[in-house]
Design a protein around this motif. Sequence first.
Motif, mmCIF file in Angstrom:
data_model
loop_
_atom_site.group_PDB
_atom_site.id
_atom_site.type_symbol
_atom_site.label_atom_id
_atom_site.label_comp_id
_atom_site.label_asym_id
_atom_site.label_seq_id
_atom_site.Cartn_x
_atom_site.Cartn_y
_atom_site.Cartn_z
ATOM 1 N N SER A 169 19.302 -11.928 -13.178
ATOM 2 C CA SER A 169 19.119 -13.106 -14.020
ATOM 3 C C SER A 169 19.865 -14.282 -13.392
ATOM 4 O O SER A 169 20.709 -14.097 -12.509
ATOM 5 C CB SER A 169 19.641 -12.843 -15.437
ATOM 6 O OG SER A 169 21.027 -12.545 -15.406
ATOM 7 N N GLY A 170 19.545 -15.467 -13.852
ATOM 8 C CA GLY A 170 20.195 -16.654 -13.321
ATOM 9 C C GLY A 170 19.493 -17.196 -12.093
ATOM 10 O O GLY A 170 18.488 -16.648 -11.623
ATOM 11 N N THR A 171 20.044 -18.274 -11.556
ATOM 12 C CA THR A 171 19.411 -18.986 -10.438
ATOM 13 C C THR A 171 20.197 -18.886 -9.137
ATOM 14 O O THR A 171 19.773 -19.447 -8.129
ATOM 15 C CB THR A 171 19.240 -20.471 -10.800
ATOM 16 O OG1 THR A 171 20.528 -21.045 -11.058
ATOM 17 C CG2 THR A 171 18.351 -20.629 -12.028
ATOM 18 N N ALA A 172 21.329 -18.207 -9.146
ATOM 19 C CA ALA A 172 22.140 -18.114 -7.931
ATOM 20 C C ALA A 172 21.429 -17.294 -6.865
ATOM 21 O O ALA A 172 20.597 -16.435 -7.170
ATOM 22 C CB ALA A 172 23.497 -17.493 -8.249
ATOM 23 N N GLY A 215 25.390 -21.263 -5.806
ATOM 24 C CA GLY A 215 24.549 -22.077 -6.677
ATOM 25 C C GLY A 215 25.358 -22.761 -7.747
ATOM 26 O O GLY A 215 26.595 -22.798 -7.703
ATOM 27 N N GLY A 216 24.668 -23.277 -8.724
ATOM 28 C CA GLY A 216 25.343 -23.987 -9.792
ATOM 29 C C GLY A 216 25.498 -23.193 -11.067
ATOM 30 O O GLY A 216 26.231 -23.580 -11.973
ATOM 31 N N ASP A 217 24.814 -22.067 -11.164
ATOM 32 C CA ASP A 217 24.830 -21.229 -12.363
ATOM 33 C C ASP A 217 25.514 -19.924 -12.003
ATOM 34 O O ASP A 217 24.858 -18.939 -11.659
ATOM 35 C CB ASP A 217 23.394 -21.004 -12.843
ATOM 36 C CG ASP A 217 23.313 -20.083 -14.042
ATOM 37 O OD1 ASP A 217 24.319 -19.966 -14.763
ATOM 38 O OD2 ASP A 217 22.237 -19.471 -14.248
ATOM 39 N N LEU A 218 26.860 -19.904 -12.055
ATOM 40 C CA LEU A 218 27.612 -18.785 -11.517
ATOM 41 C C LEU A 218 28.449 -18.093 -12.581
ATOM 42 O O LEU A 218 28.956 -18.733 -13.509
ATOM 43 C CB LEU A 218 28.549 -19.278 -10.404
ATOM 44 C CG LEU A 218 27.857 -19.881 -9.168
ATOM 45 C CD1 LEU A 218 28.904 -20.456 -8.221
ATOM 46 C CD2 LEU A 218 27.012 -18.832 -8.464
ATOM 47 N N PRO A 219 28.618 -16.771 -12.455
ATOM 48 C CA PRO A 219 29.516 -16.055 -13.363
ATOM 49 C C PRO A 219 30.972 -16.367 -13.023
ATOM 50 O O PRO A 219 31.289 -16.845 -11.924
ATOM 51 C CB PRO A 219 29.178 -14.586 -13.088
ATOM 52 C CG PRO A 219 28.687 -14.573 -11.674
ATOM 53 C CD PRO A 219 27.985 -15.887 -11.476
ATOM 54 N N GLU A 257 33.709 -11.216 -14.076
ATOM 55 C CA GLU A 257 32.464 -10.968 -14.793
ATOM 56 C C GLU A 257 31.541 -10.057 -13.984
ATOM 57 O O GLU A 257 31.621 -9.987 -12.756
ATOM 58 C CB GLU A 257 31.759 -12.288 -15.116
ATOM 59 C CG GLU A 257 32.449 -13.099 -16.186
ATOM 60 C CD GLU A 257 31.621 -14.282 -16.630
ATOM 61 O OE1 GLU A 257 30.394 -14.303 -16.361
ATOM 62 O OE2 GLU A 257 32.201 -15.208 -17.233
#
Length: 349
Positions: free
Chosen positions: A284-287, A301-305, A309
Amino acid sequence: MHRADLPTPALLLDVAAMDRNIAAMAAFAGARGLALRPHAKTHKSGEIARRQIAAGAAGICCAKLGEAEALAADGVGDIHLTSPVVTRGGIARLAALAAKIRLSVVADHPDIVRALAGCGATVFVDVDPGKHRTGVTSPQAAVALAQAIAEAGLTLGGVQYYCGSEQHIARFADRQAAITEKTDYLRTVLAALAAAGFAIPVVTGAGTGTFAIDAELGVLTELQVGSYIFLDREYRDCELAGPRFEQALWVDSTVVSANTPGMVTIDAGLKSFATDAGVPVPASGTARYAFMGDEQGALIGGDLPGLAERVTLVPPHCDPTVNLYDAYHLVAGDTVTGAWPVTARGRST
């Protein structure tokens, strides 16, 4: 055990999703009168092989003799070896295994057929689809090999024709065109064998990328599908036909460093994934993922855990990724319900 408490990197298996995949392929083959012989090089698991057989498979395939020995010891009683066995020691092991289970093997040279005399296994003519990895390279050579099988007092089990290079052609139309052309050649081999008086009871081959095409073409009688039980990034990138299969296999990892803006480091690197098919992808996510060494990978990327996590990734190529782990951790949602050993891990001889 909660999934968050599982040490990482960990190989995860959703058994319910896998069982649905097994049932879907069994139903597909059964509705078309095709035998199903799934390839255990994908999972290397006695438990999974037994589930496939219980769902209707005639038996399983193994790539290597060591795999077959391990799975036979775990209760699998019908195995086809898809790679030739040529050494004296290997043939002695093959004969010992054939005394315990129903076993078949491929050959592509008369000298090997003669060495197999008395081994107790059924022998298939392995036909080269053009990759030149193994297999006889002409209809005439197929006939000569069938004659050698008869002269050696062995049973001719049929023909194997596996188009491995075509399984991951991304566009379905391109894959269909390639397999149609390859199957036209296979028809010439089968015609030559028939003209020489050889009955071919089984024509075995196909894979997850081409089984629906092969079924439609109507030449193969048995499907050697493998990756359909798990899926991976390679097959997710393909336009597949036939039943819809679910992703059932993942690798869980943990963020171990977040010291740079736009990137975090996770504890799953080169030792956690096969690298022949590129990189894994986050579930899931965009990374995007990048290898950072033996033990680590990066998510960029900009959408990081955040630090500590969990990150779930889809393996790029399931078969060799499985071979890196000792066990499957069985999950149902966020609960770890048990573990199965990777029975034939490392059995490459």
